[in-house]
Design a protein around this motif. Structure first.
Motif, short mmCIF file in Angstrom:
data_model
loop_
_atom_site.label_atom_id
_atom_site.label_comp_id
_atom_site.label_asym_id
_atom_site.label_seq_id
_atom_site.Cartn_x
_atom_site.Cartn_y
_atom_site.Cartn_z
N THR A 1 0.85 -1.19 0.00
CA THR A 1 0.00 0.00 0.00
C THR A 1 0.88 1.24 0.00
O THR A 1 1.95 1.28 0.61
CB THR A 1 -0.94 0.05 1.23
OG1 THR A 1 -0.13 0.06 2.40
CG2 THR A 1 -1.92 -1.10 1.25
N ILE A 2 0.40 2.25 -0.73
CA ILE A 2 1.14 3.51 -0.85
C ILE A 2 0.22 4.61 -0.35
O ILE A 2 -0.94 4.69 -0.76
CB ILE A 2 1.51 3.79 -2.32
CG1 ILE A 2 2.24 2.59 -2.93
CG2 ILE A 2 2.35 5.05 -2.45
CD1 ILE A 2 2.33 2.65 -4.44
N ALA A 3 0.75 5.47 0.51
CA ALA A 3 -0.06 6.58 1.03
C ALA A 3 -0.46 7.50 -0.12
O ALA A 3 0.35 7.79 -1.00
CB ALA A 3 0.74 7.36 2.06
N ALA A 4 -1.73 7.94 -0.12
CA ALA A 4 -2.22 8.79 -1.22
C ALA A 4 -3.38 9.65 -0.74
O ALA A 4 -4.46 9.14 -0.44
CB ALA A 4 -2.66 7.91 -2.39
N ASP A 5 -3.15 10.97 -0.68
CA ASP A 5 -4.24 11.90 -0.38
C ASP A 5 -4.90 12.38 -1.66
O ASP A 5 -5.92 13.03 -1.65
CB ASP A 5 -3.72 13.13 0.37
CG ASP A 5 -2.83 12.72 1.54
OD1 ASP A 5 -3.29 11.91 2.37
OD2 ASP A 5 -1.67 13.20 1.59
#
Lengths: 837, 105
Positions: A234-238
């Protein structure tokens, strides 16, 4: 007559280009109504990336603001989406119930972003990258959030990622393919590009499938917080930008039961195959099975569509070869045509990994069919032009890799200081030495005025509009500023001017085939769009007529440039220069005396020896021209034609007549050649030289025809040029006698006269048709040579001296200024004396 | 201001011009398509080129002359340079009566 009603659905670049073209060619044919789903006027969508990157503002990229529509009498329904086309009643209806009837309908509905069907795609903070609203969302997100993921490592995705990095976000690009931009780049190029983007801070996950978009654990219906890939990472994404491709927007067309197959299917005239009243252009279209997503082909479609709607019915769209340029400042990537190449292709590759340069050229049968470049893309537009023209590059295959200035020094358009790398020039660098135009001025005009073609840049900035030697450099600046929107045009496939859609070749062929004998006849036969042409087409037509039908076609002085009309050379202050002919550069004391007398009598301020061995009398008033010619004529001198697209001079050395090294009588040969060619009009000026030995004191190596005497005969060289760009003449053949020289020269020049386009010098003509072709018709085929030479002699038979011709009335009177004197005490209704002779 | 007779129409070549001099001022008198006559100060707003020596084309409101020095197009009816160039050459009223060209000076 009631105007026809044209309704356009879609307010984007392709559609508006069509409207602009219609307004240009047939402003009175249509009442025009435009529906646009976005609340803006028309803007340059290609430049959204520089806006995102903070290099431009929205105001910079507007092409047609709302005032433009009203100023042009166009009804714009901005922000209204059309939901129905009733083909029976011929009415379109928008979401809010607005109805407009049409006689012709133009669909320019563009495309929709493809949103992969992953869970979470409806979350806040997940957007596509298509329009101003998306761009604004991204800019806003960059102010408030930190992590962004771009899904799709294509052109647009990388530009979005770059923009977000510049706005301070941490960006990861998730890409399904094995390498980025796989539709435009091969693997080595993509890897090199990736490395330079990584150096800017961009992160990549390649061969990665997006499995889900996840919200924050504590707010399952809120904003996106992460992207989960297949495999579990998982990759952080706003912010998630979906850039996984586009799909033609055919919903409206399908609902109107128009045939669609991955796009609205259209013919070569951009009409839908289902309903000829309905046209379609742009990204929504499928033409011959291809849907284009780059702006240059869409503009081609727009031009054809407008041409057809305006009722000219000449143009056809036959598909486009496309090129791509990535708009990421500091990273230069270019690709065009078939850059992968099949098994029967050859690749020329330069791969300098540490130096960050990669260049691959794909060749097939001695033609360039594709190119990829990373690092230095300054020759991109040149390669692209070669791909489009399909030109045989066998002769320069060895040097092709090293770029235009190496491979094609004879093209003469590398700039006046030999610069060829537009991208590396500072804004203050002078690009056009004739008109003093700097790079910064050109770039500013391109951006602010939305210019896309070389012609537009010329009109607005004057760069490359004089001698043209910086054309290549200006094209490069245009290409690097507008990126993929720029498409070099094949100058020979271009119409003569805005008055017609026909090319030079087509006009010539029609004059020959239909035996057209006057300019009005040509304009009628070829449906000229203007009543009497313009300053570009009329001189060309006049030349084609008099060269194709000598002694029969009408020569129209008013269609000649002033120099050929006044038989003298206009100067910056409106005076003229007069050059009497001195055959072969020889003169006599009597002639010199006559020249000196004339110079004194007419108060000639400057007397100068020219580069072509003649005497130039500069600063003669137009009123005095007939009289000074008459005086020179009395001493036996005739017009030197120093002003025309015509035979100028034959320069000679003293040769075997006097010179201790001379092998041939160059003065005699030169004089005889000049007498043979007297009065010859040609596509452009023609200069000759004859040298008596290989020391070549007459500089035969840089002339249109250069003759060099050797002990056993004469060598003949053609297509040289000493001017704008020095061009060494090419060896044509060797002959034994002076008579052979005359026939060979005559045949070559007649071929040029018959086939050269107006304002094309011999060096450009020979470059276009190839020296082998010229040799075949002039050297190898004796019958062809004799016929060409005979046609030239027939055309030049009884060539008059234009100076003598101008002595008769009323022609001579036209040189005179009419003096008007106020008479004292004259009544106000003004019976003044008029003197007109 | 007064109307001055210049010359018979046929003294000006069709799609051509003649130069008229009045009190040291040089004025180009053009004969455009359909024998319409226009007059402008004989100096291009760009660098003063003699407009009288240019190629005349178009008709009516769209009649124009192309300056022989650097190719600017100047509208004959208004004296205004055609876009994107900017500038204006002084324009003089003309009329045609009984085959004679008149100029208001």
């Amino acid at each position: 007559m009631r105007k026809q009603r044209l309704v356009m659905v879609g307010n984007g670049m392709a559609g508006m280009k069509t409207i602009e073209e219609i307004l240009k060619h047939a402003p009175d044919v249509f009442d025009i109504t435009v529906f646009g789903a976005e609340p803006h006027g028309n803007y340059n969508r290609i430049l959204l990336s520089p806006v995102l990157a903070g290099e431009m503002t929205l105001a910079d990229i507007m092409l047609n603001d709302l005032d433009w529509y009203s100023a042009n009498g166009i009804t714009l329904h901005a922000g209204r989406k059309v939901v129905e086309v009733d083909r029976v009643r011929r009415v379109v209806r928008s979401e809010d119930g607005t109805e407009e009837g049409y006689d012709r309908l133009l669909l320019a509905t563009g495309s929709n972003p493809f949103i992969p069907p992953v869970p979470g795609r409806e979350l806040e903070g997940v957007i596509a990258y298509r329009d101003i609203a998306d761009t604004e969302t991204m800019i806003e997100a960059a102010c408030n959030y930190r992590h962004a993921v771009v899904i799709g490592g294509g052109l647009l995705g990388l530009e979005a990622a770059n923009g977000l990095i510049l706005r301070g976000m941490e960006v990861t690009v998730v890409h399904l393919g094995e390498w980025i931009m796989e539709r435009q780049l091969d693997r080595p190029a993509a890897e090199m590009l990736q490395a330079s983007l990584e150096a800017k801070g961009m992160r990549f996950r390649l061969g990665a499938q997006t499995e889900a978009l996840l919200p924050a654990a504590d707010d399952p219906a809120g904003r996106v917080a992460a992207v989960r890939l297949a495999g579990g990472e998982t990759i952080a994404a706003d912010l998630v930008v979906m850039s996984a491709g586009i799909r033609p927007n055919t919903a409206l067309a399908e609902s109107a039961r128009l045939h669609c197959d991955r796009g609205i299917v259209v013919t070569d005239t951009m009409q839908t195959v289902t309903d000829p009243r309905i046209y379609a252009v742009g990204e929504c279209v499928s033409h011959r099975g291809v849907a284009y997503g780059l702006v240059a082909p869409l503009f081609d479609q727009a031009r054809v569509c407008a041409n057809h709607l305006a009722g000219f019915g000449i143009g056809r769209y036959e598909g486009s070869v496309t090129s791509t340029k990535l708009k990421v400042t500091g990273v230069d990537v270019f690709s065009a045509g078939d850059f992968m190449g099949a098994e029967d292709c050859d690749n020329i590759v330069l791969h300098d990994r540490a130096g960050g340069r990669y260049k691959k050229l794909v060749l097939k049968d001695d033609r360039l069919i594709g190119a990829v470049m990373v690092g230095d893309t300054s020759d991109g537009s040149w390669y692209f032009q070669l791909v489009r023209e399909g030109r045989n590059i066998a002769a320069m295959r060895d040097q092709l890799m090293f770029g235009q200035s190496f491979a094609q020094s004879q093209l003469g358009d590398a700039g006046h200081q030999g610069q060829n790398q537009a991208a590396l020039l500072p804004d203050s660098a002078e690009v056009c030495g004739c008109n003093g135009v700097c790079k910064g001025t050109i770039v500013k005009a391109i951006k602010e005025k939305g210019l896309f073609s070389l012609d537009e840049v010329r009109k607005h900035t004057k760069a490359s509009s004089s001698c043209g030697s910086c054309t290549g450099l200006v094209e490069q600046i245009l290409a690097s500023t507008v990126g993929g929107a720029y498409q070099a045009v094949d100058k020979h496939a271009k119409p003569v001017c805005g008055c017609t859609d026909h090319t030079h070749a087509e006009v010539r062929a029609a004059i020959r085939e239909h035996k057209l004998l006057s300019i009005p006849a040509v304009m009628k036969a070829l449906d000229w769009k203007t009543p009497n042409g313009c300053a570009t087409c009329r001189p060309a037509l006049n030349y084609y007529l008099v060269s194709t039908w000598p002694h029969e076609a009408e020569d129209d002085p008013q269609s000649r440039f002033i120099n050929e009309r006044a038989h003298a050379n206009i100067q910056k202050d409106g005076t003229y220069s007069v050059v009497p002919r001195m055959w072969g550069g020889l003169t006599t004391p009597a002639e010199l005396r006559a020249i000196a007398d004339a110079a004194e009598k007419y108060q000639v301020p400057t007397v100068k020896v020219t580069g072509g061995q003649r005497i130039d009398l500069l600063g003669v008033k137009k009123d005095d021209l007939p009289a000074i010619w008459a005086d020179l004529g009395k001493a036996g001198m005739v017009s030197g034609h120093a002003y025309g697209k015509s035979l100028r001079t034959v320069k000679t050395c003293v040769g075997a007549e006097h010179c201790r090294f001379g092998t041939q009588h160059s003065m005699r040969t030169g004089v005889n050649l000049e007498k043979m060619l007297f009065g010859m009009w040609s596509p452009h000026k023609v200069k000759l030289a004859v040298s008596g030995c290989p020391r070549n004191c007459a500089e035969s190596g840089i002339k249109d025809v250069g003759v060099i005497g050797v002990d056993s005969g004469f060598e003949i060289y053609v297509a040289g040029n000493g001017g704008i760009k020095t061009e060494v003449a090419q060896f044509l053949c060797k002959v034994a006698t002076e008579e052979d020289v005359k026939e060979m020269t005559g045949a070559f020049l007649q071929l040029y006269r018959e086939e050269g386009f107006y304002l094309e010098r011999t060096c450009h003509y020979v470059e276009r048709v190839g020296l082998d072709y010229v040799k075949r018709l002039v050297v190898e085929d004796a019958d062809s040579r004799r016929e060409l030479h005979e046609r030239l002699l027939y055309a030049l038979k009884d060539a008059p001296d234009p100076w003598a011709e101008q002595q008769v009335q009323p022609l001579a009177r036209h040189y005179k200024t009419i003096q008007i004197h106020d008479l004292s005490g004259e009544s106000s209704h003004g019976m003044a004396e008029s003197v007109s002779a | 201001m007064a109307w001055q007779k210049v010359c018979p129409l046929e003294e000006i070549p069709l799609l051509g011009a003649r130069v008229v001099e009045h009190r040291g001022e040089r004025i180009a008198v053009f004969r455009a398509e359909g024998d319409t006559v226009f007059a402008l100060r004989d100096a291009c707003p760009h660098l003063g080129g003699p407009l009288s020596q240019g190629i005349v084309s178009g008709s009516g409101e769209n009649a124009r002359v192309t300056c022989p020095l650097h190719g600017w197009n100047i509208g004959l009816a208004s004296g205004e340079a055609c876009a994107p160039d900017e500038g204006c050459a002084r324009h003089y009223p003309t009329r045609l009566a009984s085959g004679e060209v008149w100029l208001e000076l």
